[in-house]
Each structure stands twice: as structure tokens, then as C-alpha cells.
Motif scaffolding. Structure first.
Motif, PDB file in Angstrom:
ATOM      1  N   LEU A  23       0.865  -1.175   0.000  1.00 27.82           N
ATOM      2  CA  LEU A  23       0.000   0.000   0.000  1.00 27.82           C
ATOM      3  C   LEU A  23       0.903   1.226   0.000  1.00 27.82           C
ATOM      4  O   LEU A  23       1.752   1.364   0.888  1.00 27.82           O
ATOM      5  N   VAL A  24       0.754   2.099  -1.005  1.00 24.72           N
ATOM      6  CA  VAL A  24       1.693   3.204  -1.197  1.00 24.72           C
ATOM      7  C   VAL A  24       0.988   4.533  -1.437  1.00 24.72           C
ATOM      8  O   VAL A  24      -0.199   4.576  -1.763  1.00 24.72           O
ATOM      9  N   THR A  25       1.786   5.610  -1.300  1.00 19.90           N
ATOM     10  CA  THR A  25       1.402   6.941  -1.766  1.00 19.90           C
ATOM     11  C   THR A  25       2.607   7.542  -2.477  1.00 19.90           C
ATOM     12  O   THR A  25       3.738   7.087  -2.306  1.00 19.90           O
ATOM     13  N   TRP A  26       2.342   8.568  -3.262  1.00 20.40           N
ATOM     14  CA  TRP A  26       3.395   9.332  -3.927  1.00 20.40           C
ATOM     15  C   TRP A  26       3.295  10.780  -3.483  1.00 20.40           C
ATOM     16  O   TRP A  26       2.191  11.287  -3.203  1.00 20.40           O
ATOM     17  N   MET A  27       4.431  11.467  -3.452  1.00 22.27           N
ATOM     18  CA  MET A  27       4.435  12.889  -3.075  1.00 22.27           C
ATOM     19  C   MET A  27       3.545  13.701  -4.013  1.00 22.27           C
ATOM     20  O   MET A  27       2.897  14.649  -3.589  1.00 22.27           O
ATOM     21  N   SER A  28       3.491  13.327  -5.281  1.00 24.34           N
ATOM     22  CA  SER A  28       2.675  14.067  -6.248  1.00 24.34           C
ATOM     23  C   SER A  28       1.187  13.759  -6.122  1.00 24.34           C
ATOM     24  O   SER A  28       0.359  14.429  -6.751  1.00 24.34           O
ATOM     25  N   ARG A  29       0.840  12.767  -5.312  1.00 22.35           N
ATOM     26  CA  ARG A  29      -0.563  12.386  -5.085  1.00 22.35           C
ATOM     27  C   ARG A  29      -0.822  12.212  -3.592  1.00 22.35           C
ATOM     28  O   ARG A  29      -1.172  11.111  -3.142  1.00 22.35           O
ATOM     29  N   PRO A  30      -0.653  13.257  -2.813  1.00 26.11           N
ATOM     30  CA  PRO A  30      -0.822  13.112  -1.357  1.00 26.11           C
ATOM     31  C   PRO A  30      -2.242  12.668  -1.005  1.00 26.11           C
ATOM     32  O   PRO A  30      -3.209  13.136  -1.584  1.00 26.11           O
ATOM     33  N   GLY A  31      -2.317  11.740  -0.077  1.00 24.59           N
ATOM     34  CA  GLY A  31      -3.615  11.269   0.389  1.00 24.59           C
ATOM     35  C   GLY A  31      -4.268  10.227  -0.498  1.00 24.59           C
ATOM     36  O   GLY A  31      -5.296   9.670  -0.139  1.00 24.59           O
ATOM     37  N   ARG A  32      -3.705   9.937  -1.652  1.00 25.81           N
ATOM     38  CA  ARG A  32      -4.288   8.939  -2.549  1.00 25.81           C
ATOM     39  C   ARG A  32      -3.517   7.634  -2.414  1.00 25.81           C
ATOM     40  O   ARG A  32      -2.353   7.538  -2.790  1.00 25.81           O
ATOM     41  N   LEU A  33      -4.182   6.618  -1.880  1.00 29.36           N
ATOM     42  CA  LEU A  33      -3.552   5.319  -1.664  1.00 29.36           C
ATOM     43  C   LEU A  33      -3.619   4.472  -2.929  1.00 29.36           C
ATOM     44  O   LEU A  33      -4.602   4.533  -3.670  1.00 29.36           O
ATOM     45  N   SER A  34      -2.579   3.691  -3.159  1.00 33.64           N
ATOM     46  CA  SER A  34      -2.538   2.766  -4.290  1.00 33.64           C
ATOM     47  C   SER A  34      -1.992   1.425  -3.827  1.00 33.64           C
ATOM     48  O   SER A  34      -1.176   1.361  -2.910  1.00 33.64           O
ATOM     49  N   VAL A  35      -2.444   0.366  -4.483  1.00 35.29           N
ATOM     50  CA  VAL A  35      -1.942  -0.976  -4.238  1.00 35.29           C
ATOM     51  C   VAL A  35      -1.072  -1.350  -5.428  1.00 35.29           C
ATOM     52  O   VAL A  35      -1.539  -1.331  -6.573  1.00 35.29           O
ATOM     53  N   LYS A  36       0.194  -1.672  -5.171  1.00 32.45           N
ATOM     54  CA  LYS A  36       1.156  -1.996  -6.228  1.00 32.45           C
ATOM     55  C   LYS A  36       2.089  -3.092  -5.735  1.00 32.45           C
ATOM     56  O   LYS A  36       2.039  -3.510  -4.585  1.00 32.45           O
ATOM     57  N   ARG A  37       2.996  -3.532  -6.614  1.00 27.87           N
ATOM     58  CA  ARG A  37       3.998  -4.523  -6.242  1.00 27.87           C
ATOM     59  C   ARG A  37       5.349  -3.839  -6.083  1.00 27.87           C
ATOM     60  O   ARG A  37       5.783  -3.091  -6.963  1.00 27.87           O
ATOM     61  N   ALA A  42      -2.242  -1.163 -17.644  1.00 32.04           N
ATOM     62  CA  ALA A  42      -3.358  -0.470 -17.001  1.00 32.04           C
ATOM     63  C   ALA A  42      -2.947   0.181 -15.687  1.00 32.04           C
ATOM     64  O   ALA A  42      -3.787   0.458 -14.837  1.00 32.04           O
ATOM     65  N   SER A  43      -1.641   0.430 -15.505  1.00 36.70           N
ATOM     66  CA  SER A  43      -1.152   0.920 -14.218  1.00 36.70           C
ATOM     67  C   SER A  43      -0.413   2.246 -14.350  1.00 36.70           C
ATOM     68  O   SER A  43       0.434   2.411 -15.226  1.00 36.70           O
ATOM     69  N   THR A  44      -0.742   3.163 -13.470  1.00 41.16           N
ATOM     70  CA  THR A  44       0.065   4.366 -13.267  1.00 41.16           C
ATOM     71  C   THR A  44       0.887   4.090 -12.022  1.00 41.16           C
ATOM     72  O   THR A  44       0.329   3.802 -10.960  1.00 41.16           O
ATOM     73  N   ASP A  45       2.214   4.120 -12.153  1.00 43.27           N
ATOM     74  CA  ASP A  45       3.067   3.682 -11.055  1.00 43.27           C
ATOM     75  C   ASP A  45       4.394   4.426 -11.082  1.00 43.27           C
ATOM     76  O   ASP A  45       4.476   5.526 -11.645  1.00 43.27           O
ATOM     77  N   SER A  46       5.430   3.860 -10.511  1.00 41.34           N
ATOM     78  CA  SER A  46       6.723   4.546 -10.398  1.00 41.34           C
ATOM     79  C   SER A  46       7.348   4.878 -11.750  1.00 41.34           C
ATOM     80  O   SER A  46       8.195   5.763 -11.831  1.00 41.34           O
ATOM     81  N   ARG A  47       6.925   4.208 -12.793  1.00 36.31           N
ATOM     82  CA  ARG A  47       7.453   4.542 -14.116  1.00 36.31           C
ATOM     83  C   ARG A  47       7.085   5.969 -14.498  1.00 36.31           C
ATOM     84  O   ARG A  47       7.840   6.637 -15.185  1.00 36.31           O
ATOM     85  N   GLU A  48       5.925   6.454 -14.027  1.00 41.77           N
ATOM     86  CA  GLU A  48       5.494   7.817 -14.290  1.00 41.77           C
ATOM     87  C   GLU A  48       5.656   8.745 -13.094  1.00 41.77           C
ATOM     88  O   GLU A  48       5.932   9.928 -13.253  1.00 41.77           O
ATOM     89  N   LEU A  49       5.463   8.203 -11.885  1.00 40.56           N
ATOM     90  CA  LEU A  49       5.372   9.034 -10.683  1.00 40.56           C
ATOM     91  C   LEU A  49       6.626   9.034  -9.815  1.00 40.56           C
ATOM     92  O   LEU A  49       6.693   9.773  -8.844  1.00 40.56           O
ATOM     93  N   GLY A  50       7.610   8.192 -10.128  1.00 45.17           N
ATOM     94  CA  GLY A  50       8.820   8.119  -9.325  1.00 45.17           C
ATOM     95  C   GLY A  50       8.649   7.226  -8.112  1.00 45.17           C
ATOM     96  O   GLY A  50       7.660   6.501  -7.984  1.00 45.17           O
ATOM     97  N   PRO A  51       9.610   7.271  -7.190  1.00 37.03           N
ATOM     98  CA  PRO A  51       9.570   6.407  -6.009  1.00 37.03           C
ATOM     99  C   PRO A  51       8.335   6.671  -5.147  1.00 37.03           C
ATOM    100  O   PRO A  51       7.876   7.808  -5.026  1.00 37.03           O
ATOM    101  N   ALA A  52       7.825   5.607  -4.550  1.00 33.20           N
ATOM    102  CA  ALA A  52       6.635   5.678  -3.699  1.00 33.20           C
ATOM    103  C   ALA A  52       7.018   5.438  -2.245  1.00 33.20           C
ATOM    104  O   ALA A  52       8.020   4.786  -1.949  1.00 33.20           O
ATOM    105  N   GLU A  53       6.187   5.952  -1.357  1.00 31.28           N
ATOM    106  CA  GLU A  53       6.339   5.654   0.069  1.00 31.28           C
ATOM    107  C   GLU A  53       5.455   4.459   0.402  1.00 31.28           C
ATOM    108  O   GLU A  53       4.240   4.483   0.153  1.00 31.28           O
ATOM    109  N   VAL A  54       6.051   3.410   0.939  1.00 32.44           N
ATOM    110  CA  VAL A  54       5.301   2.210   1.318  1.00 32.44           C
ATOM    111  C   VAL A  54       4.796   2.383   2.744  1.00 32.44           C
ATOM    112  O   VAL A  54       5.567   2.670   3.661  1.00 32.44           O
TER     113      VAL A  54
END
Length: 103
Positions: A43-57, A75-87
Motif C-alpha cells: 500500500l503506497v502513496t506518492w508525493m505528487s498524489r498526497p492522500g491517494r492510496l494505491s496498491v502496487k507490487r 493499465a497501471s500508473t506507477d513509479s514509471r510515471e510518478l517516481g519512487p513511492a512511500e510504502v
């Protein structure tokens, strides 16, 4: 305070097709505190999407957080576009509709 608050874990409803075939839209999973490892569903968030939780691998730890991707990369928007995520949590169990441990 993070998405889990003071709780050791929480139920999360999956939205979208980014984790198919592992998880489907509408699945309910249990996210628990814990140290992630490469290959874990998290379960992650990105700095560019504060408060929006995502489920990724989780793929790999890198400066600034984890590189994460959806299992259904087309079908995924993930670190390839948004950079490192906070787990925030590791997801090891699907609660509904087919209860069981995730791999």
C-alpha cells in the motif's frame, strides 16, 4: 499520521485493473505494518498524489522510496510515471471474494 493511523493494519478495497490478475477491482485486502521486500504487494502513496492510496507490487528500493509497479502494466500508473513511492503497509491477505494469502 499515515494511512494506518495507530492501527496495526486496515482493510483496503482495490479499485481498478492495475493489479490484475493478482487482484481485481472490488477485492478487499488486509494491509499491515511491516518491512516490505521486493515482490511484496504493498500500500503506497506518492508525493505528487498526497492522500491517494494505491496498491502496487514492490520492485526495488531506490533513493527516495520504493520503485513499484502494477502487475497489469498496461493499465497501471506507477513509479514509471510518478517516481519512487512511500510504502505504508504490506498486503499479504485477500479477504474477499476469494480469501487467501497473496504471493
Amino acid at each position: 499520521m499515515g494511512p494506518l493511523g495507530r492501527l496495526p493494519g486496515r482493510r483496503v478495497r482495490v479499485r481498478g485493473a492495475s493489479m490484475a490478475p493478482t487482484l481485481s477491482d472490488g477485492d478487499t485486502v488486509f494491509a499491515a505494518r511491516g518491512a516490505p521486500a521486493a515482490g511484496d504487494v504493498v500500500l503506497v502513496t506518492w508525493m505528487s498524489r498526497p492522500g491517494r492510496l494505491s496498491v502496487k507490487r514492490a520492485v526495488r528500493l531506490e533513493p527516495g522510496g520504493w520503485h513499484v509497479c502494477g502487475d497489469n502494466r498496461s493499465a497501471s500508473t506507477d513509479s514509471r510515471e510518478l517516481g519512487p513511492a512511500e510504502v505504508h503497509a504490506v498486503i499479504r491477505w485477500r479477504l474477499w471474494p476469494r480469501p487467501g494469502r497473496l504471493r
